[in-house]
Design a protein around this motif. Structure first.
Motif, PDB file in Angstrom:
ATOM      1  N   ILE A  20       0.823  -1.207   0.000  1.00 54.39           N
ATOM      2  CA  ILE A  20       0.000   0.000   0.000  1.00 54.39           C
ATOM      3  C   ILE A  20       0.856   1.255   0.000  1.00 54.39           C
ATOM      4  O   ILE A  20       0.520   2.248  -0.661  1.00 54.39           O
ATOM      5  CB  ILE A  20      -0.963  -0.008   1.204  1.00 54.39           C
ATOM      6  CG1 ILE A  20      -1.895  -1.218   1.129  1.00 54.39           C
ATOM      7  CG2 ILE A  20      -1.777   1.281   1.246  1.00 54.39           C
ATOM      8  CD1 ILE A  20      -2.716  -1.312  -0.149  1.00 54.39           C
ATOM      9  N   LEU A  21       1.963   1.242   0.720  1.00 57.06           N
ATOM     10  CA  LEU A  21       2.850   2.399   0.718  1.00 57.06           C
ATOM     11  C   LEU A  21       3.301   2.738  -0.700  1.00 57.06           C
ATOM     12  O   LEU A  21       3.275   3.912  -1.116  1.00 57.06           O
ATOM     13  CB  LEU A  21       4.065   2.126   1.611  1.00 57.06           C
ATOM     14  CG  LEU A  21       5.186   3.172   1.592  1.00 57.06           C
ATOM     15  CD1 LEU A  21       4.669   4.550   1.999  1.00 57.06           C
ATOM     16  CD2 LEU A  21       6.332   2.736   2.485  1.00 57.06           C
ATOM     17  N   LEU A  22       3.706   1.743  -1.464  1.00 55.79           N
ATOM     18  CA  LEU A  22       4.172   1.986  -2.828  1.00 55.79           C
ATOM     19  C   LEU A  22       3.014   2.112  -3.815  1.00 55.79           C
ATOM     20  O   LEU A  22       3.094   2.905  -4.771  1.00 55.79           O
ATOM     21  CB  LEU A  22       5.113   0.859  -3.259  1.00 55.79           C
ATOM     22  CG  LEU A  22       6.391   0.710  -2.429  1.00 55.79           C
ATOM     23  CD1 LEU A  22       7.228  -0.461  -2.946  1.00 55.79           C
ATOM     24  CD2 LEU A  22       7.205   1.990  -2.442  1.00 55.79           C
ATOM     25  N   GLY A  48       3.299   1.442 -11.456  1.00 53.92           N
ATOM     26  CA  GLY A  48       3.615   1.632 -10.050  1.00 53.92           C
ATOM     27  C   GLY A  48       3.028   0.542  -9.170  1.00 53.92           C
ATOM     28  O   GLY A  48       3.705   0.008  -8.278  1.00 53.92           O
ATOM     29  N   TRP A  49       1.774   0.179  -9.438  1.00 55.02           N
ATOM     30  CA  TRP A  49       1.149  -0.896  -8.654  1.00 55.02           C
ATOM     31  C   TRP A  49       1.801  -2.243  -8.946  1.00 55.02           C
ATOM     32  O   TRP A  49       1.975  -3.071  -8.041  1.00 55.02           O
ATOM     33  CB  TRP A  49      -0.353  -0.958  -8.950  1.00 55.02           C
ATOM     34  CG  TRP A  49      -1.146  -0.096  -8.012  1.00 55.02           C
ATOM     35  CD1 TRP A  49      -1.712   1.116  -8.285  1.00 55.02           C
ATOM     36  CD2 TRP A  49      -1.440  -0.384  -6.646  1.00 55.02           C
ATOM     37  NE1 TRP A  49      -2.333   1.599  -7.167  1.00 55.02           N
ATOM     38  CE2 TRP A  49      -2.197   0.696  -6.150  1.00 55.02           C
ATOM     39  CE3 TRP A  49      -1.150  -1.452  -5.801  1.00 55.02           C
ATOM     40  CZ2 TRP A  49      -2.665   0.749  -4.836  1.00 55.02           C
ATOM     41  CZ3 TRP A  49      -1.617  -1.405  -4.487  1.00 55.02           C
ATOM     42  CH2 TRP A  49      -2.357  -0.317  -4.015  1.00 55.02           C
ATOM     43  N   ALA A  50       2.161  -2.488 -10.187  1.00 52.15           N
ATOM     44  CA  ALA A  50       2.829  -3.749 -10.524  1.00 52.15           C
ATOM     45  C   ALA A  50       4.149  -3.876  -9.779  1.00 52.15           C
ATOM     46  O   ALA A  50       4.477  -4.938  -9.215  1.00 52.15           O
ATOM     47  CB  ALA A  50       3.060  -3.840 -12.033  1.00 52.15           C
ATOM     48  N   MET A  51       4.909  -2.801  -9.740  1.00 49.20           N
ATOM     49  CA  MET A  51       6.177  -2.835  -9.017  1.00 49.20           C
ATOM     50  C   MET A  51       5.959  -2.892  -7.517  1.00 49.20           C
ATOM     51  O   MET A  51       6.745  -3.512  -6.781  1.00 49.20           O
ATOM     52  CB  MET A  51       7.027  -1.616  -9.392  1.00 49.20           C
ATOM     53  CG  MET A  51       7.481  -1.602 -10.846  1.00 49.20           C
ATOM     54  SD  MET A  51       8.251  -3.178 -11.352  1.00 49.20           S
ATOM     55  CE  MET A  51       9.651  -3.259 -10.239  1.00 49.20           C
ATOM     56  N   ALA A  52       4.878  -2.274  -7.037  1.00 50.10           N
ATOM     57  CA  ALA A  52       4.556  -2.336  -5.607  1.00 50.10           C
ATOM     58  C   ALA A  52       4.313  -3.777  -5.178  1.00 50.10           C
ATOM     59  O   ALA A  52       4.805  -4.223  -4.122  1.00 50.10           O
ATOM     60  CB  ALA A  52       3.330  -1.473  -5.308  1.00 50.10           C
ATOM     61  N   ILE A  99      -3.758  -0.353   6.435  1.00 53.84           N
ATOM     62  CA  ILE A  99      -4.015   0.903   7.139  1.00 53.84           C
ATOM     63  C   ILE A  99      -2.707   1.637   7.408  1.00 53.84           C
ATOM     64  O   ILE A  99      -2.580   2.838   7.138  1.00 53.84           O
ATOM     65  CB  ILE A  99      -4.766   0.636   8.461  1.00 53.84           C
ATOM     66  CG1 ILE A  99      -6.180   0.105   8.181  1.00 53.84           C
ATOM     67  CG2 ILE A  99      -4.840   1.913   9.301  1.00 53.84           C
ATOM     68  CD1 ILE A  99      -6.899  -0.402   9.417  1.00 53.84           C
ATOM     69  N   VAL A 100      -1.725   0.914   7.923  1.00 55.61           N
ATOM     70  CA  VAL A 100      -0.436   1.545   8.234  1.00 55.61           C
ATOM     71  C   VAL A 100       0.232   2.057   6.958  1.00 55.61           C
ATOM     72  O   VAL A 100       0.788   3.160   6.931  1.00 55.61           O
ATOM     73  CB  VAL A 100       0.487   0.560   8.978  1.00 55.61           C
ATOM     74  CG1 VAL A 100       1.881   1.155   9.162  1.00 55.61           C
ATOM     75  CG2 VAL A 100      -0.116   0.194  10.334  1.00 55.61           C
ATOM     76  N   GLY A 101       0.162   1.277   5.876  1.00 56.36           N
ATOM     77  CA  GLY A 101       0.731   1.726   4.611  1.00 56.36           C
ATOM     78  C   GLY A 101       0.106   3.016   4.130  1.00 56.36           C
ATOM     79  O   GLY A 101       0.794   3.926   3.650  1.00 56.36           O
ATOM     80  N   ALA A 102      -1.225   3.126   4.279  1.00 62.15           N
ATOM     81  CA  ALA A 102      -1.926   4.343   3.860  1.00 62.15           C
ATOM     82  C   ALA A 102      -1.520   5.538   4.717  1.00 62.15           C
ATOM     83  O   ALA A 102      -1.374   6.659   4.206  1.00 62.15           O
ATOM     84  CB  ALA A 102      -3.430   4.117   3.931  1.00 62.15           C
ATOM     85  N   VAL A 105       1.729   6.816   3.480  1.00 62.73           N
ATOM     86  CA  VAL A 105       1.560   7.638   2.271  1.00 62.73           C
ATOM     87  C   VAL A 105       1.139   9.047   2.660  1.00 62.73           C
ATOM     88  O   VAL A 105       1.655  10.041   2.116  1.00 62.73           O
ATOM     89  CB  VAL A 105       0.522   7.001   1.322  1.00 62.73           C
ATOM     90  CG1 VAL A 105       0.194   7.949   0.166  1.00 62.73           C
ATOM     91  CG2 VAL A 105       1.031   5.676   0.777  1.00 62.73           C
ATOM     92  N   TRP A 106       0.211   9.147   3.592  1.00 63.70           N
ATOM     93  CA  TRP A 106      -0.220  10.463   4.083  1.00 63.70           C
ATOM     94  C   TRP A 106       0.970  11.262   4.611  1.00 63.70           C
ATOM     95  O   TRP A 106       1.132  12.444   4.285  1.00 63.70           O
ATOM     96  CB  TRP A 106      -1.269  10.263   5.169  1.00 63.70           C
ATOM     97  CG  TRP A 106      -1.639  11.520   5.905  1.00 63.70           C
ATOM     98  CD1 TRP A 106      -2.265  12.622   5.397  1.00 63.70           C
ATOM     99  CD2 TRP A 106      -1.372  11.808   7.286  1.00 63.70           C
ATOM    100  NE1 TRP A 106      -2.426  13.581   6.376  1.00 63.70           N
ATOM    101  CE2 TRP A 106      -1.884  13.098   7.557  1.00 63.70           C
ATOM    102  CE3 TRP A 106      -0.778  11.095   8.323  1.00 63.70           C
ATOM    103  CZ2 TRP A 106      -1.800  13.693   8.811  1.00 63.70           C
ATOM    104  CZ3 TRP A 106      -0.702  11.676   9.579  1.00 63.70           C
ATOM    105  CH2 TRP A 106      -1.204  12.959   9.815  1.00 63.70           C
TER     106      TRP A 106
END
Length: 239
Positions: A20-22, A48-52, A99-102, A105-106
């Motif tokens: 989620i961070l990436l 980006g999502w594929a690499m995440a 949740i933590v990943g989001a 990002v914030w």
């Protein structure tokens, strides 16, 4: 619960956090005002999502199965390759990791939320949403996308890849789904990926964020689960 199981559960938390961070990170890069990647488009998001996913699987894969997705966990349990007793702990770890990943990002884009007035762009950084709101059609899209994801993952188990190559192949699968099937709904194909960040969006102090669109939130939960169940059934008929 033995140490091995605890390690696997932690790996799901950690891997989903990185996912989620990436993944939401690239959405933030494209969606938020004054980002250097602002408006760089769908192709950037899909890559980006594929690499995440690729990086997250590498991070989590040496400690556990790196499902990082409740739909995948359910599918693996249905096919007999995963213990049903670990399904709920895995799902909880995946949601908490999301949740933590989001939240990370914030923090990474902290000055950009106030600069962004488009509430849809802010929500789209965290969670998925339909291009055309039609719940039955949106559900079908998520079912189909997750069906391809799970059938692909299960089919990969029948092949031998060079050591360490598997996460890249999984990333290619995600890229293909994103480019080909992601347009209608943003291809959640993962209940934790949508629910965790949506909850973070609800709770985080972003003054310009608007509504979290909980009326849509059931689609990226129910659709992927159905798609995973169907893919598991098809796979079991084939092997």
């Amino acid at each position: 619960m033995d140490t091995s199981n605890m390690t696997q559960i932690f790996s799901e938390f950690l891997g989903t956090m990185i996912l989620i961070l990436l993944g939401d990170g690239v959405c933030a890069a494209v969606n938020l005002k004054k980002s250097k990647a602002e408006a760089s488009g769908w192709i950037v998001i899909a890559f980006g999502w594929a690499m995440a996913v690729t990086i997250a699987v590498y991070v989590a894969g040496y400690m556990g199965p790196a499902h990082l997705n409740p739909a995948v966990t359910i599918a693996m349990a249905m096919t007999g390759s995963f213990e049903w007793s670990l399904v709920v702990p895995f799902v909880v770890a995946q949601v908490l990791g999301a949740i933590v990943g989001a939240v990370l990002v914030w923090l990474a884009y902290l000055p950009h939320w106030q600069a962004t007035e488009d509430q849809g762009a802010i929500l789209g950084t965290f969670a998925t949403g339909p291009a055309i709101r039609n719940y039955p059609a949106n559900m079908v899209t998520e079912v189909i996308g997750t069906f391809v994801l799970v059938l692909g993952l299960l089919s990969f188990s029948q092949h031998s890849f060079t050591d360490g190559l598997n996460p890249l192949v999984v990333g290619a699968l995600i890229l293909s789904i994103g480019l080909s099937l992601g347009g209608p709904t943003g291809y959640a194909i993962n209940p934790a990926r949508d629910f965790g960040p949506r909850l973070a969006h609800q709770l985080l102090p972003i003054s310009t964020k608007g509504d979290s669109d909980w009326s849509y939130s059931w689609v990226p939960i129910v659709g992927p689960v159905i798609g995973a169940v169907v893919a598991s059934g098809v796979y079991m008929m084939m092997v």
